[in-house]
Design an enzyme around this catalytic site. Structure first.
Site, short mmCIF file in Angstrom:
data_model
loop_
_atom_site.label_atom_id
_atom_site.label_comp_id
_atom_site.label_asym_id
_atom_site.label_seq_id
_atom_site.Cartn_x
_atom_site.Cartn_y
_atom_site.Cartn_z
N LEU A 1 7.00 4.10 10.51
CA LEU A 1 7.54 4.26 8.77
C LEU A 1 7.76 5.58 8.41
O LEU A 1 6.89 6.45 8.92
CB LEU A 1 6.52 3.50 7.88
N ASP A 2 8.97 5.85 7.85
CA ASP A 2 9.27 7.35 7.50
C ASP A 2 7.85 7.78 6.58
O ASP A 2 7.24 6.98 5.92
CB ASP A 2 10.56 7.56 6.69
N PRO A 3 7.68 9.18 6.60
CA PRO A 3 6.43 9.62 5.82
C PRO A 3 6.63 9.13 4.35
O PRO A 3 5.53 8.90 3.68
CB PRO A 3 6.52 11.28 5.87
N ALA B 1 7.91 6.55 3.15
CA ALA B 1 7.79 5.15 3.03
C ALA B 1 6.23 4.87 2.77
O ALA B 1 5.42 5.35 3.42
CB ALA B 1 8.55 4.35 4.22
#
Length: 315
Positions: free
Chosen positions: A46-48, A50
């Site tokens: 997951l992107d930071p 998110a």
């Protein structure tokens, strides 16, 4: 002499609620230390920016993470209209601004409906995809543009959850490999004013969804060891979508020796996978043994087995 790995040899799956501002790897390491686990891994970055569902696997469960990497996902996505950024999300530098047109419910619904089904996406430069061994985001930070091939993804649902000033919130269900940032940029282009992602929360991946309670880092930090262990799901929950077969003790022994065994595979086609349960000699009861592949009608070969009969939570 081999060095003994530190930590507890537990196995299982934790449904972790990743906070915003933390990388998936940092989250993994924090959780691993809290559990004092020998081995851990996550099931898809997951992107930071998110938040939301990040299944973290321990011990024998890490052998089955590949089956979750390929799973469908569900998100809620916040869309900011009128501004595009170099990363496609709120953390990037602004590239352009444009006035946001008036959109009635019907027009917006028609636009969103065009983005369901099979779609071709160009992976963003700010992504973890590798080129010559380096992630694309490293090139992007250096101002280098790498040619990328479009790839086909499936977008099962794009539904409007809420309207807000200069934007809206969406419910999005997609196949593996789909970049929600890219989807939002494409929707913004279709509306005619550009857009970027300003919030993202993952609600579901594979067999896990928001109906099953996730646990936050703050909650884990105040739990006892026993309370943390109680939050682990069994290793087989990662492959719960697969059919189940049963083996007797003799079959368990053959599988552990790498041999094929005969089983009533029913309507399973050759090449398909199944969960295998049985009662090995070193187990006190029915236990998950791993995955087998059907090699011919009524015959299976080991595909991915747990190391011991103790492939369950609290191993």
């Amino acid at each position: 002499m081999a060095r003994r790995r530190r930590g507890r040899p537990l196995s299982g799956v934790l449904l972790f609620d990743k906070p915003a501002g933390m990388t998936s790897n940092h989250a993994l390491q924090r959780v691993r230390r809290l559990f004092n686990a020998q081995k851990a891994g996550h099931t898809g970055t997951l992107d930071p920016m998110a938040t939301g569902l990040l299944p973290i696997c321990f011990g024998e469960a890490t052998k089955f993470t590949a089956w979750l990497l390929d799973a469908d996902k569900r998100y809620t996505a916040g869309v900011a209209l009128g501004t595009t950024t170099d990363t496609g999300d709120r953390e990037g530098a602004v590239l352009a601004r444009a006035p946001v047109p008036a959109l009635d419910e019907a027009a917006l619904g028609d636009t969103l409906s065009r983005f369901t089904g099979e779609q071709w996406q160009l992976p963003p430069m700010y992504s973890a995809l590798k080129h010559q061994g380096r992630p694309l985001y490293e090139y992007a930070r250096e101002g280098v543009e790498i040619e990328r091939a479009r790839r086909q993804v499936s977008i099962y649902h794009v539904g409007l959850l809420a309207r807000r000033e200069l934007g809206f919130e969406l419910d999005v269900r997609v196949s593996k490999g789909t970049y929600v940032r890219t989807l939002i940029e494409d929707i913004g282009a279709a509306i005619g004013c550009g857009a970027h992602l300003d919030a993202l929360r993952r609600l579901a991946t594979g067999p896990f969804d928001e109906r099953q309670p996730m646990v936050t880092l703050d909650a884990l930090e105040v739990m006892s060891e026993a309370e943390r262990d109680a939050r682990l799901l069994p290793s087989e929950s990662l492959v719960a979508h697969l059919p189940v077969l049963e083996a007797d003790p003799a079959g368990c022994r053959r599988l552990r020796n790498g041999q094929t065994i005969r089983l009533p595979t029913g309507e399973l086609v050759v090449g398909s996978l199944a969960q295998l349960f049985g009662t090995p000699d070193d187990a006190s009861g029915r236990t998950f043994l791993g995955l087998v592949r059907v090699t011919e009608a009524g015959q299976c070969a080991p595909q991915r087995l747990v190391a011991t009969a103790a492939g369950q939570t609290g191993e």
